[in-house]
Enzyme design. Structure first.
Site, PDB file in Angstrom:
ATOM      1  N   GLY A   1      -5.473  37.745  42.597  1.00  0.00           N
ATOM      2  CA  GLY A   1      -5.694  37.991  43.870  1.00  0.00           C
ATOM      3  C   GLY A   1      -5.881  39.438  44.538  1.00  0.00           C
TER       4      GLY A   1
ATOM      5  CD  GLU B   1      -3.418  32.237  36.791  1.00  0.00           C
ATOM      6  OE1 GLU B   1      -3.050  31.366  36.235  1.00  0.00           O
ATOM      7  OE2 GLU B   1      -3.698  32.303  37.998  1.00  0.00           O
ATOM      8  N   PRO B   2      -5.136  38.075  37.066  1.00  0.00           N
ATOM      9  CG  PRO B   2      -5.068  40.142  36.268  1.00  0.00           C
ATOM     10  CD  PRO B   2      -4.706  39.047  36.181  1.00  0.00           C
ATOM     11  N   GLY B   3      -8.667  38.206  38.393  1.00  0.00           N
ATOM     12  CA  GLY B   3      -9.876  37.950  37.935  1.00  0.00           C
ATOM     13  C   GLY B   3     -10.986  39.175  38.534  1.00  0.00           C
ATOM     14  NE  ARG B   4     -12.007  39.365  44.860  1.00  0.00           N
ATOM     15  CZ  ARG B   4     -12.864  38.436  45.487  1.00  0.00           C
ATOM     16  NH1 ARG B   4     -13.961  38.656  45.702  1.00  0.00           N
ATOM     17  NH2 ARG B   4     -12.523  37.133  45.991  1.00  0.00           N
TER      18      ARG B   4
ATOM     19  CE1 TYR C   1     -16.299  32.153  49.554  1.00  0.00           C
ATOM     20  CE2 TYR C   1     -17.618  33.914  48.337  1.00  0.00           C
ATOM     21  CZ  TYR C   1     -16.846  32.534  48.276  1.00  0.00           C
ATOM     22  OH  TYR C   1     -16.604  31.823  47.110  1.00  0.00           O
TER      23      TYR C   1
ATOM     24  CB  CYS D   1     -37.431  29.183  50.464  1.00  0.00           C
ATOM     25  SG  CYS D   1     -38.597  29.829  49.284  1.00  0.00           S
ATOM     26  CD  GLU D   2     -30.531  28.260  52.207  1.00  0.00           C
ATOM     27  OE1 GLU D   2     -29.847  28.667  52.982  1.00  0.00           O
ATOM     28  OE2 GLU D   2     -30.711  27.515  51.320  1.00  0.00           O
TER      29      GLU D   2
ATOM     30  CE1 TYR E   1     -14.148  34.073  41.021  1.00  0.00           C
ATOM     31  CE2 TYR E   1     -13.539  36.142  42.107  1.00  0.00           C
ATOM     32  CZ  TYR E   1     -13.155  35.152  41.562  1.00  0.00           C
ATOM     33  OH  TYR E   1     -11.956  34.662  41.147  1.00  0.00           O
TER      34      TYR E   1
HETATM   35  N1  LLP Z   1      -5.442  32.227  39.640  1.00  0.00           N
HETATM   36  C1  LLP Z   1      -5.977  31.286  40.357  1.00  0.00           C
HETATM   37  C2  LLP Z   1      -5.193  29.977  40.149  1.00  0.00           C
HETATM   38  C3  LLP Z   1      -6.927  31.193  40.945  1.00  0.00           C
HETATM   39  O1  LLP Z   1      -7.572  30.088  41.864  1.00  0.00           O
HETATM   40  C4  LLP Z   1      -8.020  32.451  41.123  1.00  0.00           C
HETATM   41  C5  LLP Z   1      -9.151  32.868  42.139  1.00  0.00           C
HETATM   42  C6  LLP Z   1      -7.328  33.487  40.387  1.00  0.00           C
HETATM   43  C7  LLP Z   1      -6.276  33.231  39.832  1.00  0.00           C
HETATM   44  C8  LLP Z   1      -8.040  34.691  40.346  1.00  0.00           C
HETATM   45  O2  LLP Z   1      -8.018  35.629  41.801  1.00  0.00           O
HETATM   46  P1  LLP Z   1      -8.781  36.817  41.910  1.00  0.00           P
HETATM   47  O3  LLP Z   1      -7.854  37.910  40.968  1.00  0.00           O
HETATM   48  O4  LLP Z   1     -10.030  36.897  41.184  1.00  0.00           O
HETATM   49  O5  LLP Z   1      -8.731  37.195  43.286  1.00  0.00           O
HETATM   50  N2  LLP Z   1     -15.525  32.758  44.698  1.00  0.00           N
HETATM   51  C9  LLP Z   1     -14.713  33.895  45.596  1.00  0.00           C
HETATM   52  C10 LLP Z   1     -13.023  33.861  44.845  1.00  0.00           C
HETATM   53  C11 LLP Z   1     -12.494  32.544  44.537  1.00  0.00           C
HETATM   54  C12 LLP Z   1     -11.214  32.815  44.079  1.00  0.00           C
HETATM   55  C13 LLP Z   1     -10.699  31.296  43.565  1.00  0.00           C
HETATM   56  N3  LLP Z   1      -9.559  31.427  42.604  1.00  0.00           N
HETATM   57  C14 LLP Z   1     -15.359  35.016  45.966  1.00  0.00           C
HETATM   58  O6  LLP Z   1     -16.320  35.217  45.555  1.00  0.00           O
HETATM   59  O7  LLP Z   1     -14.761  35.623  46.724  1.00  0.00           O
END
Ligand code: LLP
Length: 444
Positions: free
Chosen positions: A251, A293-296, A337, A364-365, A393
């Site tokens: 997050g 669990e960092p992604g972004r 978003y 086309c939108e 993402y």
């Molecule tokens: N763990 C779980 C269970 C999750 O559902 C998520 C993201 C993460 C970790 C990673 O979160 P992060 O560190 O990336 O914030 N498509 C959207 C974001 C959806 C996130 C879904 N879950 C966007 O483009 O903003």
């Protein structure tokens, strides 16, 4: 400053040719060599954020960093992050297979998701995925059955909904009470009783929660941890089960535009570690293994997208639109978003930002607008636009809308660029199409 607080990849600069470069690679050359739209990933920035996370959490002895693959999943990135010591949060057979093919240690993979299919669970067990975060009663039942069929006991976390609302876009909040994800706190006892008394092929290791994404507040992690640790202590008292793992989710936010002020990885880590230490003392439990669990925040800042400018339109007494050769199919975030991005012209980085324009996509939108309003230099057809912070993402949510091919991705480092995802071809576009014989016979 930590890497997630930077608007641009760390290696970006203006080179002797007067163009932008990243990882020592001229962005105009990259656009010419690989064509556009093109995703570019800066290896230095990825390694730097990995180091930030490792340094930030070094005071807590037992941390498992699990990169949330949903932000961007491809084999090269999996290989790179595994080398940095990360495990992987995966949510589908596709993500499981990608990290498996990249040679990742599957015991360091955690399978999340609110509706895992029979086939996906089967594959995960076959490939030796280390943890399942179980989301609901249906999953508990089928996971136990499938594990029994494999004569295995699988390690699980229970995903709970902590009832915490964070101030982010409604679509990316997940921890609030009416979220579709996880067990409500009132359902935890029933789940634990099922596991302990009936589901002998499941071994409960701990609890998991995830509050949301693009989070800028650090206090909510402390609230989340208090709830998780209190629950672990309550389950110990009531059932005598010792859970020694907590997963606080991902997050951490990033900086898409100047006005975004995300906390650093160090702020987040300090909040999490302090909250953990306090709750551990308060509820008298042993320090659990911590999963994050960092992604972004791992991949967003490292990525940019290069586009070529094409047509333009001046609305009489209105906006000036410039269209690029990509848009909502390679970056769904603005239309989905209302996400904001900043950009520079790669071949004119030092020119005066004399014009306020709207950057439109080619799909086309009417809603396919990448940047509603941005100050850029005098623009011409053929200019290369570099949109920042597209590592997370973007590719992972890309589509073939309008039957447009998905872009390629290159990794840049030390003045070298390497293709890590090939551009789709027109044959890829029709590769899965079939025409029934009946229609062929009627051909006139
Ligand atoms: N763990 C779980 C269970 C999750 O559902 C998520 C993201 C993460 C970790 C990673 O979160 P992060 O560190 O990336 O914030 N498509 C959207 C974001 C959806 C996130 C879904 N879950 C966007 O483009 O903003």
């Amino acid at each position: 400053m930590s890497t997630n607080q930077s608007l641009k990849p760390l290696s970006v600069k203006v080179n002797e040719q007067g163009n932008l470069e990243i990882g020592g690679c001229d962005l105009v050359d990259l656009a010419n060599n690989y064509n556009t739209p093109l995703y570019v990933l800066d290896e230095l920035t990825i390694r730097s954020i990995c180091k930030d996370y490792k340094d930030a959490f070094e005071n807590y002895p037992k941390v498992n960093m699990m990169y949330a693959s949903k932000a961007l999943c491809c084999m090269a990135l999996a290989k790179l992050l595994a080398g940095e010591g990360f495990g992987f949060d995966v949510v589908s057979a596709g993500e499981i297979y990608t990290v498996y093919k990249a040679g990742v240690d599957m015991s360091k993979v955690l399978f999340n998701g609110n509706n895992k299919s029979f086939e996906e669970i089967n594959l995960a067990i076959e490939l030796g995925v280390g943890r399942f975060s179980v989301d609901n009663f249906f999953e508990l039942t089928i996971l136990n059955e499938i594990a029994a069929a494999h004569h295995k006991q699988v390690d699980i976390l229970l995903r709970i909904t902590p009832g915490i609302e964070c101030h982010t876009h409604e679509y990316i909040q997940t921890g609030h009470l009416d979220s579709k994800f996880g067990f409500d706190l009132t359902q935890v006892d029933e789940a634990v009783e099922l596991i302990v008394e009936q589901y002998k092929n499941l071994k409960l290791r701990g609890l998991h929660a995830h509050i949301g994404s693009q989070i800028f507040e650090t206090n909510i992690y402390a609230d989340e941890i208090e709830i998780l640790i209190k629950e672990i202590s309550r389950l110990d008292e009531k059932y005598g089960i010792k859970l020694d793992e907590i997963n606080v989710g991902g997050g951490l936010g990033v900086k898409y535009v100047e006005s975004d002020l995300p906390p650093s990885t160090f702020d987040i880590a300090e909040k999490i570690i302090n909250a953990l230490n306090q709750s551990i003392q308060k509820y008298k439990i042993d320090p659990p293994i911590l999963y994050i669990e960092p992604g972004r925040s791992i991949i967003s800042t490292a990525g940019v997208t290069l586009y070529t400018l094409g047509s333009s339109k001046q609305v009489p007494r209105g906006k000036k639109y410039f269209a690029v050769d990509g848009g909502m199919a390679d970056n769904a975030r603005p239309s989905m978003y209302g996400a904001e991005y900043c950009a520079q012209v790669a071949n004119k980085p030092n020119n005066d930002l004399a014009h306020t324009v709207t950057i439109a996509g080619r799909f086309c939108e009417s809603g396919d607008i990448l940047i509603k309003s941005i100050n850029l230099p005098e623009l011409e057809e053929g200019d290369i636009l570099c949109v920042y912070n597209t590592g997370a993402y973007n590719y992972s949510m890309a589509s073939n809308y309008n039957r447009v091919q998905k872009p390629a991705m290159v990794l840049v480092a030390d003045s070298e660029s390497e293709l890590i995802i090939k551009r789709e071809s027109l044959d890829d576009i029709v590769a899965h199409d079939l025409i029934p014989d009946r229609l062929m016979k009627n051909d006139k």
